[in-house]
Enzyme design. Structure first.
Site, PDB file in Angstrom:
ATOM      1  N   GLU B 204       0.866  -1.185   0.000  1.00  0.00           N
ATOM      2  CA  GLU B 204       0.000   0.000   0.000  1.00  0.00           C
ATOM      3  C   GLU B 204       0.897   1.227   0.000  1.00  0.00           C
ATOM      4  O   GLU B 204       1.709   1.400   0.894  1.00  0.00           O
ATOM      5  CB  GLU B 204      -0.898  -0.032   1.247  1.00  0.00           C
ATOM      6  CG  GLU B 204      -1.674   1.247   1.498  1.00  0.00           C
ATOM      7  CD  GLU B 204      -2.545   1.657   0.316  1.00  0.00           C
ATOM      8  OE1 GLU B 204      -3.422   0.882  -0.075  1.00  0.00           O
ATOM      9  OE2 GLU B 204      -2.332   2.770  -0.218  1.00  0.00           O
ATOM     10  N   GLY B 217     -18.880   5.257   0.401  1.00  0.00           N
ATOM     11  CA  GLY B 217     -20.179   5.524   1.037  1.00  0.00           C
ATOM     12  C   GLY B 217     -20.779   4.360   1.795  1.00  0.00           C
ATOM     13  O   GLY B 217     -21.775   4.529   2.492  1.00  0.00           O
ATOM     14  N   ARG B 460     -26.281   7.943 -12.397  1.00  0.00           N
ATOM     15  CA  ARG B 460     -25.408   9.024 -11.923  1.00  0.00           C
ATOM     16  C   ARG B 460     -24.968   9.969 -13.038  1.00  0.00           C
ATOM     17  O   ARG B 460     -24.897  11.183 -12.835  1.00  0.00           O
ATOM     18  CB  ARG B 460     -24.174   8.423 -11.252  1.00  0.00           C
ATOM     19  CG  ARG B 460     -24.519   7.839  -9.915  1.00  0.00           C
ATOM     20  CD  ARG B 460     -23.321   7.223  -9.249  1.00  0.00           C
ATOM     21  NE  ARG B 460     -23.659   6.890  -7.871  1.00  0.00           N
ATOM     22  CZ  ARG B 460     -22.836   6.280  -7.046  1.00  0.00           C
ATOM     23  NH1 ARG B 460     -21.633   5.927  -7.437  1.00  0.00           N
ATOM     24  NH2 ARG B 460     -23.196   6.010  -5.813  1.00  0.00           N
ATOM     25  N   GLU B 598     -11.395  -1.344  -9.075  1.00  0.00           N
ATOM     26  CA  GLU B 598     -11.512  -0.175  -9.956  1.00  0.00           C
ATOM     27  C   GLU B 598     -10.381  -0.078 -10.980  1.00  0.00           C
ATOM     28  O   GLU B 598     -10.526   0.583 -12.009  1.00  0.00           O
ATOM     29  CB  GLU B 598     -11.581   1.115  -9.116  1.00  0.00           C
ATOM     30  CG  GLU B 598     -12.127   2.301  -9.907  1.00  0.00           C
ATOM     31  CD  GLU B 598     -12.184   3.597  -9.103  1.00  0.00           C
ATOM     32  OE1 GLU B 598     -12.130   3.542  -7.856  1.00  0.00           O
ATOM     33  OE2 GLU B 598     -12.304   4.668  -9.730  1.00  0.00           O
TER      34      GLU B 598
END
Lengths: 238, 633
Positions: B204, B217, B460, B598
């Protein structure tokens, strides 16, 4: 009475100026290339004058003379060390001593004090160079190390017994010895206006203290990376 | 100036070998200042015949020819090619000097200049060092083409350090499965790989774990779970198939169906896994979010992605996975175009480190929403002025590293705006989730004039563009207290949000309008009209599908929250197959290379439906982890 006042005045002047003159004298006389284990008397013609007023008479003219009473503390406790802090601070501030090897020894990557049998720890040559810069920062920067320096916390206060090497970071538990316990810290830092904007109790969970608090460089508030509109300050920050 | 030409006749078996020889030789361009240009042609008709042109500013001994040409010839002999010819001429004279030939036949061949495989000049190198990231990516593509022809992986990429990069002579460490990124996908992959006995290490780059996931969220789309909330709350029907169809439709059918199937069929199981093994807790609520045709969006108790990352971390660490913070990927090591990933180069606090990978590399490094240059390079409409909901580490370098070893990408232009971010900073704070979660229960969006401007149940991208077209920032969501718990919110959150000025409260719609500085009459009229639509079951203005769960805005207190679009999710990324193996630009699997989350493209098509990100990441992360652990060491 008038005479008496004069005496007090003279005394004040003496107190105010004696150390300064001693140091400026020392600075002027500071040799360019100081050799290993050199004598204090190279700079301080009168060693006794450089010491606190009530200091007992010193025999000897190098660091060995000091450590016979001021024993190096190698316990690595997280607590202030007045003697060692002062000794480092005055010498760095006056710029009289850039050469660690006046008092310290460095053989086979082992770092010690001349005239002292034990070692302070292992250290690479590069890290030895870095320590000089770190001591300058510690003695007079705006960084977190200087904040600790003012409280007479030396290297071992954070880094324990072993000298750190490049890339090492201080673990939270170490910081919390003085700044904890964590719950109390969280409570202390809870903002009155928005209690959930508490940097020590954030939505990121338990994170390393060193994410924000940098000892030897400028500290930054990690929160501001996203929450640019928060008004947050950090000790040792810009 | 001299032109030295080497013509080579070979056969299909030698094709890859010869490319290696020429690829190696072409590196000389970087070292020899008198070599101006290195051209490389393949015969148009006989594709295994080659011609190499070397343009020299000066040559020590034009009669003898260059050392480089000798090096090439030696290389050719070494691989058993004897049919070649070398010619040399001064550039301004037409007289060719025939220096050496082992085969006269080849000279009669006509070489087409059309099929230029490789050309490199000093000039272009110099300009490339100054080019922007956009050009940089083009350069990356160029390298990919070369990789595919087998010459070498990294020839045109001086600026990417590739041309000078040689495989490390020794490795500092060996690890079974290296995972890049500690978000949902990386943690899920680590957990599954660890469970199967592989030593999994997560790298990381940030000083904290969790990336975007931990600030996400906290909403998760699944047709069902072991809690069976939809049935419990009597919110209609759903199925994996319906979720599949919604996702495809929401992505304008750009999605790769096999990947969508992974998501929709694996979502419920992955959710149960986090509940059972990780202690994840869900709120007793289920919402219908924009683009979804059913009430399937679950909210975690914490109301933020941490509610999922913590259980995942717990599972991963239980199986021995290790997270190394402040460890940044700086290169992926691969030797040739058919070979596996060999290892990675990592920047650690203790310096650079080369890690040999035994089983597999899994990229789970997230999107590039905070990479302003990259997002605009692929989608010029995403101007730098846009805020982003993402954490600062969401940049695209891992995609470039993958491209540099031949990985294919897709859909990089599809970049999602979150329509309801906090208008000033663009963050997705807790109040910013309400506009998303509330629409299934009758929450409405209004502009500064108090008018609705979109079907609130729209996707969206539609909601974002509708706002941008208004030309007036911000817009507001309006809801009442009755909706709060139903949409997975809480009054505690409302109180906190009000203290910060994020939620505005009004006992009446008039009072709310006054506080928002919206024309009272307009807002009252808008709310009344919308209430009537709910009663009639028909939205005459925007054709919103009205459901029974929607509550009219009749009973106060009412609340408003300001909102504005911010860059949120990059749908595009690395091309993977249904096993999450990374695919190269020729459609082949890159051995020992996986990607999930992603950083990949194709799952969400042109537009990701809200609450599909976590199931995408967790499901594909698990698949990657399972497959990686099964790779041979």
């Amino acid at each position: 009475m008038k005479r008496y006042m004069h005496a007090i005045l003279i005394l004040f002047v003496l107190i105010a100026f004696t150390p300064a003159t001693t140091f400026s004298q020392a600075k002027k006389d500071a040799p360019k290339n100081v050799k290993k284990g050199a004598s204090c008397s190279i700079c301080h013609k009168d060693i006794q004058a450089a010491l606190p007023k009530n200091h007992k008479k010193v025999t000897g003219d190098n660091i060995s003379a000091c450590i016979s009473c001021h024993k190096p503390d190698l316990t690595g406790k997280a607590e202030p060390k007045f003697y060692a802090s002062n000794l480092h601070r005055v010498h760095i501030k006056e710029g009289a001593l850039k050469e660690c090897m006046m008092c310290h020894t460095f053989t086979a990557n082992k770092f010690g004090i001349s005239g002292y049998k034990g070692f302070l720890g292992k250290l690479s040559k590069e890290d030895l160079e870095k320590i000089k810069d770190i001591f300058v920062s510690w003695s007079g920067s705006k960084n977190t190390d200087a904040i600790h320096g003012k409280a007479n916390i030396l290297c071992s206060g954070c880094h324990e017994k072993n000298l750190p090497s490049t890339g090492d970071t201080v673990e939270n538990d170490r910081c919390l010895i003085c700044h904890g316990p964590l719950d109390a810290l969280k409570k202390r830092s809870e903002p009155k206006d928005f209690p959930d904007r508490n940097p020590h109790n954030s939505h990121l969970g338990d994170i390393a203290c060193t994410v924000c608090h940098k000892a030897h460089s400028i500290s930054t508030v990690y929160c501001l990376g996203c929450h640019g509109n928060f008004k947050m300050k950090i000790p040792g920050g810009q | 100036m001299y032109l030295e030409t080497i013509k080579i006749k070979t056969n299909p078996e030698k094709l890859n070998d010869i490319k290696d020889v020429l690829g190696e030789a072409s590196r000389q361009i970087l070292e020899d200042s008198s070599l101006l240009k290195f051209e490389f042609y393949r015969n148009f008709t006989v594709s295994f015949d080659f011609m190499v042109n070397l343009y020299w500013i000066d040559l020590k001994d034009p009669q003898r020819g260059s050392d480089l040409a000798y090096q090439v010839i030696e290389g050719l002999k070494h691989i058993g090619i004897v049919n070649y010819a070398v010619w040399i001429r001064e550039m301004d004279s037409e007289s060719w000097k025939h220096r050496e030939t082992d085969s006269a036949k080849i000279l009669n061949k006509t070489y087409s200049m059309d099929e230029e495989v490789f050309m490199k000049t000093k000039e272009s190198d110099e300009t490339k060092t100054k080019i922007t990231r956009r050009g940089f990516l083009k350069a990356g593509m160029g390298a990919g083409v070369l990789a595919a022809t087998g010459i070498a992986l990294d020839l045109t990429k001086k600026d990417a350090e590739a041309a000078q990069r040689k495989l490390p002579k020794k490795w500092d460490e060996t690890i079974d499965v290296v995972i890049v990124g500690s978000g949902f996908a990386g943690l899920a992959a680590a957990a599954e790989a660890g469970k199967r006995g592989a030593k999994a290490v997560i790298l990381e780059k940030m000083p904290t774990y969790g990336g975007n996931s931990i600030i996400n969220g906290g909403v998760y789309a699944a047709w069902d779970s072991k809690l069976h909330l939809r049935k419990k709350l009597n919110l209609g029907d759903d199925s994996p198939q319906q979720h599949f169809e919604d996702t495809l439709k929401g992505g304008d059918y750009y999605n790769i169906p096999a990947l969508v199937k992974n998501l929709t069929e694996g979502a419920a199981d992955a959710l149960n896994w986090m509940i059972e093994e990780g202690g994840c807790k869900l709120r007793e609520a289920l919402t219908r979010a924009g683009g979804h045709s059913a009430y399937r969006t679950h909210t975690v108790v914490e109301g933020v992605g941490r509610g999922f990352t913590e259980p995942l971390r717990k599972i991963a660490e239980k199986y021995g996975a290790q997270i190394r913070l402040n460890n940044e990927l700086t290169w992926i090591w691969r030797k040739d175009t058919d070979g596996p990933i060999l290892g990675v180069e990592v920047k650690t606090p203790k310096g650079k480190k080369n890690i040999k990978i035994k089983k597999a590399l899994i990229l789970a490094s997230g999107g590039f929403s905070r990479d302003i240059k990259m997002r605009q390079a692929f989608n010029p409409s995403i101007v730098p002025e846009y805020n982003s909901t993402n954490h600062p580490g969401a940049t695209g370098e891992c995609i470039r590293y993958a491209q540099a070893v031949g990985a294919d990408t897709l859909h990089l232009a599809f970049i999602q705006l979150y329509p309801f971010a906090e208008p000033e900073t663009g963050i997705l704070d807790n109040p910013a989730v309400y506009p998303f979660n509330g629409v299934g229960y009758g929450l409405i969006y209004v502009d500064k004039n108090g008018k609705r401007f979109v079907n609130e149940l729209e996707r969206r991208d539609v909601c974002s563009m509708a706002q941008i077209k208004l030309g007036q920032k911000p817009t507001y969501s309006i809801f009442n207290e009755e909706m709060v718990t139903k949409m997975g919110g809480s009054m505690d959150e409302i109180q906190k949000g009000m203290a910060k000025g994020r939620f505005i409260k009004g006992e009446t719609i008039e009072e709310l309008a006054e506080k928002l500085k919206i024309p009272k009459q307009n807002l009252v009229e808008t709310v009344n009209k919308h209430n009537q639509y709910l009663k009639d079951g028909k939205d005459l203005e925007f054709n919103k599908p009205i459901t029974k769960a929607m509550i009219p805005l009749e009973k106060g207190p009412f609340y408003a929250v300001a909102q504005w679009p911010a860059v949120h999710h990059t749908m595009g990324g690395l091309r993977i197959n249904e096993k999450t193996q990374v695919i190269d630009i020729w459609g082949k699997v890159i051995p020992k290379f996986y990607a999930a989350g992603e950083v990949t493209g194709g799952v969400h098509g042109s537009n990701r439906l809200g609450s599909n990100a976590i199931p995408d990441c967790v499901v594909h992360g698990r698949i990657a982890g399972i497959n990686a652990a099964q790779e041979k060491g």
